[in-house]
Structure formats: C-alpha cells, structure tokens
Design a protein around this motif. Structure first.
Motif, PDB file in Angstrom:
ATOM      1  N   GLN A 112     -60.754   6.979  58.878  1.00  0.00           N
ATOM      2  CA  GLN A 112     -59.850   6.663  57.760  1.00  0.00           C
ATOM      3  C   GLN A 112     -59.673   7.872  56.839  1.00  0.00           C
ATOM      4  OE1 GLN A 112     -61.707   3.289  55.956  1.00  0.00           O
ATOM      5  NE2 GLN A 112     -60.796   1.789  57.395  1.00  0.00           N
ATOM      6  N   ALA A 171     -57.549  10.409  58.527  1.00  0.00           N
ATOM      7  CA  ALA A 171     -56.139  10.007  58.496  1.00  0.00           C
ATOM      8  C   ALA A 171     -55.532  10.270  57.125  1.00  0.00           C
ATOM      9  CB  ALA A 171     -56.013   8.522  58.872  1.00  0.00           C
ATOM     10  N   ARG A 172     -56.298   9.968  56.069  1.00  0.00           N
ATOM     11  CA  ARG A 172     -55.788  10.239  54.706  1.00  0.00           C
ATOM     12  C   ARG A 172     -55.575  11.730  54.491  1.00  0.00           C
ATOM     13  NH1 ARG A 172     -60.125   6.872  51.872  1.00  0.00           N
ATOM     14  NH2 ARG A 172     -59.490   4.797  52.491  1.00  0.00           N
ATOM     15  N   TYR A 174     -55.085  14.014  56.726  1.00  0.00           N
ATOM     16  CA  TYR A 174     -53.969  14.462  57.546  1.00  0.00           C
ATOM     17  C   TYR A 174     -52.643  14.083  56.909  1.00  0.00           C
ATOM     18  CZ  TYR A 174     -50.795  14.926  61.470  1.00  0.00           C
ATOM     19  OH  TYR A 174     -49.742  15.266  62.266  1.00  0.00           O
ATOM     20  N   ARG A 175     -52.567  12.836  56.412  1.00  0.00           N
ATOM     21  CA  ARG A 175     -51.330  12.399  55.750  1.00  0.00           C
ATOM     22  C   ARG A 175     -51.039  13.229  54.504  1.00  0.00           C
ATOM     23  NH1 ARG A 175     -52.460   6.800  54.425  1.00  0.00           N
ATOM     24  NH2 ARG A 175     -54.089   6.760  55.973  1.00  0.00           N
ATOM     25  N   SER A 176     -52.070  13.500  53.697  1.00  0.00           N
ATOM     26  CA  SER A 176     -51.838  14.287  52.466  1.00  0.00           C
ATOM     27  C   SER A 176     -51.451  15.727  52.803  1.00  0.00           C
ATOM     28  CB  SER A 176     -53.062  14.240  51.558  1.00  0.00           C
ATOM     29  OG  SER A 176     -54.131  14.963  52.125  1.00  0.00           O
ATOM     30  N   GLN A 177     -52.060  16.251  53.878  1.00  0.00           N
ATOM     31  CA  GLN A 177     -51.698  17.621  54.274  1.00  0.00           C
ATOM     32  C   GLN A 177     -50.262  17.686  54.771  1.00  0.00           C
ATOM     33  OE1 GLN A 177     -54.591  18.870  57.147  1.00  0.00           O
ATOM     34  NE2 GLN A 177     -56.010  19.651  55.591  1.00  0.00           N
ATOM     35  N   THR A 178     -49.853  16.701  55.537  1.00  0.00           N
ATOM     36  CA  THR A 178     -48.479  16.733  56.030  1.00  0.00           C
ATOM     37  C   THR A 178     -47.503  16.545  54.872  1.00  0.00           C
ATOM     38  OG1 THR A 178     -48.628  14.378  56.600  1.00  0.00           O
ATOM     39  CG2 THR A 178     -48.980  15.981  58.382  1.00  0.00           C
ATOM     40  N   ARG A 179     -47.873  15.681  53.911  1.00  0.00           N
ATOM     41  CA  ARG A 179     -47.002  15.528  52.748  1.00  0.00           C
ATOM     42  C   ARG A 179     -46.924  16.832  51.965  1.00  0.00           C
ATOM     43  NH1 ARG A 179     -49.688  10.454  50.360  1.00  0.00           N
ATOM     44  NH2 ARG A 179     -49.328   8.985  52.035  1.00  0.00           N
TER      45      ARG A 179
END
Length: 163
Positions: A22, A25-26, A28-33
């Motif tokens: 989890q 995933a967070r 990774y999501r924040s990095q992509t954002r």
C-alpha cells in the motif's frame, strides 16, 4: 482451508507485506503525480522563459537607442548652455566697447598711448630684457615683416591674458 486463509490474512508478515504494498502504491502514485505536475510546470516555465527572452531581445535595441539619444540630448543641452554663456560674455564685452572710457583705458594699457602733455613711462623687467636680447639674436636673420607679425602676435596674446 478458510481458517488458514483467515489466519494468513491477519498474520504479521501478511500485514507488513500488505502495508508495504500500500505504501509503495501511494509513493508511486505521488511520484507519478509529481512528475506529471513537474513536467507540466517545466513546459510552462520554458514557455515563460522563452517569452521573457523574446521580449528582452525585442526591446534591447530600442532601449539602447533611447539611452544613446538621451545622452546626445544631454550633450547638446550642455553645448547650448556653453554657447549661451559665451554669447552673454560677448554681449557684455560689446557693451563695454561702446563706452569711451573703456576704449581709452584699453588704448593706454595695450598701445601705451598718452594724452598730449602727459609723459609716458615704460618699466622694463630685467629678466624680460635678457630674454629679449636672446630673441633678438634669433630674429636678426629673419625678414623684417616676420618680426613685425611676431611682435603683433605677442602683444595680442599679452592683451588677451590681461582680460
């Protein structure tokens, strides 16, 4: 099998693994954002920098011309002020030459003129007399009119120094 699964679901290792997934995933999501936001911001910044550079290039020559023209105007104003001062000085001198007393004083000082019945005296500086003797030797070989014009020029310079 259901009991093992429930037990597996609540085991510490499973929980840690699930928590790690989890978290990953967070992140990774924040990095992509962030990367999406950063790349969008970088494009805007590049466009803004391009516009600013274009404005600087477009305005550099007119601003340079403006500054140069302001300097020329200041120089011309200074020259005009000098010429006005010279004109005023010449007007004053012209008005002095309209006065007969001034003309008489200038004739006495420059030409050593005296009124009839007066006795004129000329005081000779000994050092000037020695210099004159040296000059006389040098001027003896020249034509008389060259000496005459040199004498007039010398008196004229002496008269200008007195003013």
């Amino acid at each position: 099998m259901g009991a093992k699964r429930d037990r597996d679901r609540f085991s510490t290792t499973t929980r840690i693994r699930l928590l790690g997934e989890q978290t990953a995933a967070r992140v990774y999501r924040s990095q992509t954002r962030r990367q999406a936001r950063r790349s969008r911001l970088t494009g805007r910044a590049a466009l803004l920098a391009l516009v600013v550079c274009s404005l600087i290039v477009a305005l550099a020559y007119p601003i340079r011309q403006y500054v140069a023209q302001r300097a020329d105007i200041a120089e011309q104003q200074r020259l005009l002020d000098e010429e006005r001062a010279e004109t005023e000085r010449l007007r004053d001198e012209k008005s002095r030459w309209q006065d007969p007393a001034y003309i008489e004083r200038q004739a006495r000082e420059r030409l050593h003129m005296v009124h009839p019945g007066e006795t004129g005296y000329t005081v000779v500086d000994p050092s000037a007399a020695r210099e004159r003797r040296k000059d006389t030797k040098a001027t003896a070989d020249r034509a008389w009119y060259v000496n005459l014009f040199d004498g007039v020029d010398t008196m004229d310079r002496a008269g200008q120094a007195d003013d």
